[in-house]
Design a protein around this motif. Structure first.
Motif, PDB file in Angstrom:
ATOM      1  N   ASN A   1      -6.063   8.570  -1.279  1.00 49.04           N
ATOM      2  CA  ASN A   1      -6.647   7.290  -1.201  1.00 49.04           C
ATOM      3  C   ASN A   1      -5.771   6.065  -0.351  1.00 49.04           C
ATOM      4  N   PRO A   2      -5.806   5.860   0.647  1.00 51.79           N
ATOM      5  CA  PRO A   2      -4.889   5.149   1.486  1.00 51.79           C
ATOM      6  C   PRO A   2      -4.916   3.656   0.924  1.00 51.79           C
TER       7      PRO A   2
ATOM      8  N   ALA B   1      -0.781  -4.782  -0.458  1.00 54.50           N
ATOM      9  CA  ALA B   1      -1.893  -4.290  -1.126  1.00 54.50           C
ATOM     10  C   ALA B   1      -2.838  -5.453  -1.235  1.00 54.50           C
TER      11      ALA B   1
ATOM     12  N   LEU C   1       0.843  -1.342  -0.033  1.00 57.23           N
ATOM     13  CA  LEU C   1       0.099  -0.112  -0.156  1.00 57.23           C
ATOM     14  C   LEU C   1       0.898   1.237  -0.099  1.00 57.23           C
ATOM     15  N   GLU C   2       2.008   1.313   0.696  1.00 59.47           N
ATOM     16  CA  GLU C   2       2.813   2.248   0.661  1.00 59.47           C
ATOM     17  C   GLU C   2       3.595   2.912  -0.481  1.00 59.47           C
TER      18      GLU C   2
ATOM     19  N   SER D   1      -5.093   3.297  -2.334  1.00 59.62           N
ATOM     20  CA  SER D   1      -4.739   3.568  -3.825  1.00 59.62           C
ATOM     21  C   SER D   1      -4.318   2.514  -4.549  1.00 59.62           C
ATOM     22  N   GLU D   2      -3.277   1.571  -4.203  1.00 62.28           N
ATOM     23  CA  GLU D   2      -2.630   0.330  -4.728  1.00 62.28           C
ATOM     24  C   GLU D   2      -3.568  -0.335  -4.963  1.00 62.28           C
TER      25      GLU D   2
ATOM     26  N   ALA E   1       2.217   3.866  -2.856  1.00 61.48           N
ATOM     27  CA  ALA E   1       1.703   4.876  -3.424  1.00 61.48           C
ATOM     28  C   ALA E   1       2.173   6.207  -2.870  1.00 61.48           C
TER      29      ALA E   1
ATOM     30  N   MET F   1      -1.226   8.194  -1.042  1.00 61.85           N
ATOM     31  CA  MET F   1      -1.979   7.790   0.136  1.00 61.85           C
ATOM     32  C   MET F   1      -2.773   8.836   0.786  1.00 61.85           C
ATOM     33  N   ARG F   2      -2.347  10.085   0.459  1.00 60.49           N
ATOM     34  CA  ARG F   2      -3.168  11.147   0.988  1.00 60.49           C
ATOM     35  C   ARG F   2      -4.488  11.413   0.314  1.00 60.49           C
TER      36      ARG F   2
END
Length: 290
Positions: free
Chosen positions: A186-187, A233, A176-177, A189-190, A179, A183-184
């Protein structure tokens, strides 16, 4: 042709090669007893992406012995096997590569691929491969390998289509990180990116697409190459034309499923979309990465 694919959303323990091997064998034993013909693990399944504190590099020792151990497991459990990726130092240039393999049930190496599109932090540790994976014949048809960030580049898929690929397998270590500042917005997003990308790649390339990401563990936190905590993710799934996502894991936790796939659907996809026929009418523009 119908056959069963087992996908393992595996959580590799940092710097714990033996423990990871033992847990991977247990998964192979389990899914083979459930009828799996092909077993796929994520990128960095043996070594984890976490760097060795002494060298500052991802673990890469004994890479050839790791491959041999996987060959023995394929023979022992009579399954075709994609054991994620293995980190290897090439004796010809002394560079370290992130390498994927496809092993048949007799332990033979049918396909080998050095990752072309390295994720940005990987470039500090590894060298990029220079050509996309050629397709290779398996008992399930023609197969090709891509790895993680390769998914974002259609050139690799188009090269495989040019070689009449039927199934594309993509081990990944996608967090997830990845992104970043995205992430700001959409947390997750990935996850949005991957779920859209996997189905799109299956449709637009008329292939069985097998995407296998690493999994989260409640006990052990995954770390990136600078020691920061990361979260998977998820999105491990198998996608095909018309049906889209055949099956996926519901979250990012470690887990697995076994899914039957029928490649006859690919003939129907080509009869409708004629993507491959149209591509053959055009002059190829496939560039290899230098």
């Amino acid at each position: 042709m119908k056959f069963n694919i087992a996908v393992i959303q595996f959580h590799p323990l940092p710097l714990s090669v033996e423990a990871n091997f033992a847990r991977m064998e247990e998964y192979i034993r389990k899914v083979s007893s459930e009828g799996a013909d092909l077993v796929v693990f994520p990128e960095y399944s043996v070594s984890h992406v976490h760097p060795d504190p002494e060298t500052g590099h991802a673990p890469q020792d004994a890479s050839k012995s790791q491959l041999e151990r996987f060959r023995l497991l394929a023979r022992k459990y009579r399954v075709d096997l994609v054991p994620g990726t293995i980190l290897e130092v090439d004796s010809s240039d002394s560079n370290c590569y992130n390498v994927g393999y496809y092993l048949d049930r007799d332990g033979n190496v049918l396909g080998e691929y050095k990752k072309v599109n390295l994720w940005h932090p990987e470039r500090e540790h590894f060298e990029s491969g220079t050509t996309y994976c050629p397709t290779f014949d398996t008992r399930f048809g023609k197969v090709g390998l891509l790895i993680c960030w390769d998914l974002a580049f259609h050139e690799g898929f188009h090269k495989l289509i040019e070689d009449d690929v039927e199934m594309v397998i993509a081990p990944a270590f996608w967090s997830l990180e990845d992104a970043g500042i995205g992430m700001r917005h959409n947390p997750l997003s990935e996850r949005t990116f991957l779920n859209a990308l996997c189905v799109t790649r299956a449709f637009e390339n008329e292939v069985v697409f097998v995407f296998v990401n690493f999994g989260d563990s409640e006990q052990d936190i995954a770390l990136d190459q600078v020691g920061e905590a990361i979260h998977s993710a998820g999105c491990t799934q198998i996608a095909v034309p018309f049906k889209g996502c055949l099956k996926s894991l519901p979250d990012s936790k470690e887990g697995y499923f076994v899914q039957e796939v029928d490649t006859d659907i690919l003939k129907d996809a080509e009869s409708v979309y004629k993507i491959r026929a149209d591509l053959k009418l055009k002059e190829p523009k496939f560039a290899t990465r230098k």
